[in-house]
Design a protein around this motif. Structure first.
Motif, PDB file in Angstrom:
ATOM      1  N   UNK A 136       0.827  -1.211   0.000  1.00 16.06           N
ATOM      2  CA  UNK A 136       0.000   0.000   0.000  1.00 16.06           C
ATOM      3  C   UNK A 136       0.857   1.254   0.000  1.00 16.06           C
ATOM      4  N   UNK A 137       1.891   1.303   0.814  1.00 15.40           N
ATOM      5  CA  UNK A 137       2.725   2.499   0.878  1.00 15.40           C
ATOM      6  C   UNK A 137       3.536   2.690  -0.398  1.00 15.40           C
ATOM      7  N   UNK A 138       4.021   1.605  -0.982  1.00 16.00           N
ATOM      8  CA  UNK A 138       4.757   1.696  -2.238  1.00 16.00           C
ATOM      9  C   UNK A 138       3.846   2.188  -3.356  1.00 16.00           C
ATOM     10  N   UNK A 139       2.658   1.610  -3.464  1.00 14.97           N
ATOM     11  CA  UNK A 139       1.716   2.011  -4.494  1.00 14.97           C
ATOM     12  C   UNK A 139       1.283   3.467  -4.306  1.00 14.97           C
ATOM     13  N   UNK A 140       0.978   3.861  -3.064  1.00 14.36           N
ATOM     14  CA  UNK A 140       0.535   5.233  -2.791  1.00 14.36           C
ATOM     15  C   UNK A 140       1.623   6.241  -3.132  1.00 14.36           C
ATOM     16  N   UNK A 141       2.846   5.922  -2.768  1.00  9.01           N
ATOM     17  CA  UNK A 141       3.962   6.828  -3.069  1.00  9.01           C
ATOM     18  C   UNK A 141       4.145   6.981  -4.579  1.00  9.01           C
ATOM     19  N   UNK A 142       4.103   5.885  -5.287  1.00  6.21           N
ATOM     20  CA  UNK A 142       4.266   5.912  -6.743  1.00  6.21           C
ATOM     21  C   UNK A 142       3.117   6.671  -7.414  1.00  6.21           C
ATOM     22  N   UNK A 143       1.893   6.400  -6.979  1.00  6.14           N
ATOM     23  CA  UNK A 143       0.726   7.069  -7.563  1.00  6.14           C
ATOM     24  C   UNK A 143       0.769   8.571  -7.288  1.00  6.14           C
ATOM     25  N   UNK A 144       1.155   8.971  -6.088  1.00  5.76           N
ATOM     26  CA  UNK A 144       1.237  10.395  -5.746  1.00  5.76           C
ATOM     27  C   UNK A 144       2.287  11.090  -6.603  1.00  5.76           C
ATOM     28  N   UNK A 145       3.454  10.488  -6.738  1.00 12.34           N
ATOM     29  CA  UNK A 145       4.517  11.092  -7.541  1.00 12.34           C
ATOM     30  C   UNK A 145       4.098  11.216  -9.004  1.00 12.34           C
ATOM     31  N   UNK A 146       3.445  10.201  -9.546  1.00 16.38           N
ATOM     32  CA  UNK A 146       2.990  10.252 -10.936  1.00 16.38           C
ATOM     33  C   UNK A 146       1.910  11.309 -11.128  1.00 16.38           C
ATOM     34  N   UNK A 147       1.003  11.441 -10.172  1.00 16.07           N
ATOM     35  CA  UNK A 147      -0.070  12.438 -10.282  1.00 16.07           C
ATOM     36  C   UNK A 147       0.494  13.853 -10.250  1.00 16.07           C
ATOM     37  N   UNK A 148       1.446  14.097  -9.359  1.00 19.27           N
ATOM     38  CA  UNK A 148       2.066  15.427  -9.265  1.00 19.27           C
ATOM     39  C   UNK A 148       2.805  15.745 -10.565  1.00 19.27           C
ATOM     40  N   UNK A 149       3.551  14.789 -11.078  1.00 16.34           N
ATOM     41  CA  UNK A 149       4.293  14.994 -12.326  1.00 16.34           C
ATOM     42  C   UNK A 149       3.341  15.230 -13.494  1.00 16.34           C
ATOM     43  N   UNK A 150       2.315  14.417 -13.605  1.00 11.20           N
ATOM     44  CA  UNK A 150       1.358  14.539 -14.706  1.00 11.20           C
ATOM     45  C   UNK A 150       0.660  15.897 -14.690  1.00 11.20           C
ATOM     46  N   UNK A 151       0.404  16.432 -13.501  1.00  8.12           N
ATOM     47  CA  UNK A 151      -0.252  17.727 -13.364  1.00  8.12           C
ATOM     48  C   UNK A 151       0.706  18.889 -13.601  1.00  8.12           C
ATOM     49  N   UNK A 152       1.991  18.592 -13.737  1.00  2.64           N
ATOM     50  CA  UNK A 152       2.976  19.650 -13.954  1.00  2.64           C
ATOM     51  C   UNK A 152       3.247  20.471 -12.710  1.00  2.64           C
ATOM     52  N   UNK A 153       3.096  19.849 -11.557  1.00  4.63           N
ATOM     53  CA  UNK A 153       3.305  20.544 -10.293  1.00  4.63           C
ATOM     54  C   UNK A 153       4.562  20.038  -9.612  1.00  4.63           C
ATOM     55  N   UNK A 154       4.935  20.722  -8.565  1.00  7.17           N
ATOM     56  CA  UNK A 154       6.000  20.278  -7.680  1.00  7.17           C
ATOM     57  C   UNK A 154       5.340  19.790  -6.395  1.00  7.17           C
ATOM     58  N   UNK A 155       5.951  18.878  -5.670  1.00  5.04           N
ATOM     59  CA  UNK A 155       5.347  18.399  -4.432  1.00  5.04           C
ATOM     60  C   UNK A 155       4.966  19.521  -3.462  1.00  5.04           C
ATOM     61  N   UNK A 156       5.748  20.579  -3.415  1.00  7.87           N
ATOM     62  CA  UNK A 156       5.456  21.692  -2.526  1.00  7.87           C
ATOM     63  C   UNK A 156       4.216  22.478  -2.904  1.00  7.87           C
ATOM     64  N   UNK A 157       3.692  22.267  -4.116  1.00  5.94           N
ATOM     65  CA  UNK A 157       2.463  22.943  -4.554  1.00  5.94           C
ATOM     66  C   UNK A 157       1.207  22.308  -3.954  1.00  5.94           C
ATOM     67  N   UNK A 158       1.329  21.097  -3.472  1.00  4.46           N
ATOM     68  CA  UNK A 158       0.175  20.353  -2.966  1.00  4.46           C
ATOM     69  C   UNK A 158      -0.216  20.897  -1.592  1.00  4.46           C
ATOM     70  N   UNK A 159      -1.506  21.209  -1.424  1.00 10.97           N
ATOM     71  CA  UNK A 159      -1.979  21.766  -0.156  1.00 10.97           C
ATOM     72  C   UNK A 159      -2.733  20.752   0.689  1.00 10.97           C
TER      73      UNK A 159
END
Length: 103
Positions: free
Chosen positions: A14-37
């Motif tokens: 679960x943690x591996x999948x969640x981390x991977x999915x979060x990183x892919x979503x941020x990248x796909x949206x063209x954002x940086x992790x620090x942009x997430x509120x």
């Protein structure tokens, strides 16, 4: 494989999948992790403390003050509630063209 081993493997998966999915979503949206509120997590496979939200804040470089909504141990409805909460957060966030995106 005993219950303890299955629970441990469920957390790793679960943690591996969640981390991977979060990183892919941020990248796909063209954002940086620090942009997430805010992040919304749901995990029905295994109860864990700290939960996926705490794990995700540290791993992908999210700000430590990011709003976290963890819907753990609420069964299958947790996934539906997570989607509802995420949509509410997006729809109630003031518009900032670059940052207001659904991930």
């Amino acid at each position: 494989m005993g219950v303890a081993n299955r629970n441990q493997q469920a957390w790793v998966d679960a943690s591996t999948f969640a981390e991977r999915a979060a990183a892919q979503a941020v990248e796909k949206a063209g954002l940086q992790p620090g942009d997430i509120t805010a992040i919304v997590t749901s995990n029905t496979t295994r109860w864990a403390a700290p939960g996926l939200d705490v794990h995700l804040v540290d791993k992908p470089g999210l700000r430590p003050d990011v709003r976290r909504i963890a819907l753990a141990t609420v069964g299958c409805t947790g996934g539906a509630q997570a989607l509802t909460r995420a949509a509410d957060l997006v729809n109630r966030t003031p518009r900032r063209p670059r940052h207001r995106r659904r991930l």
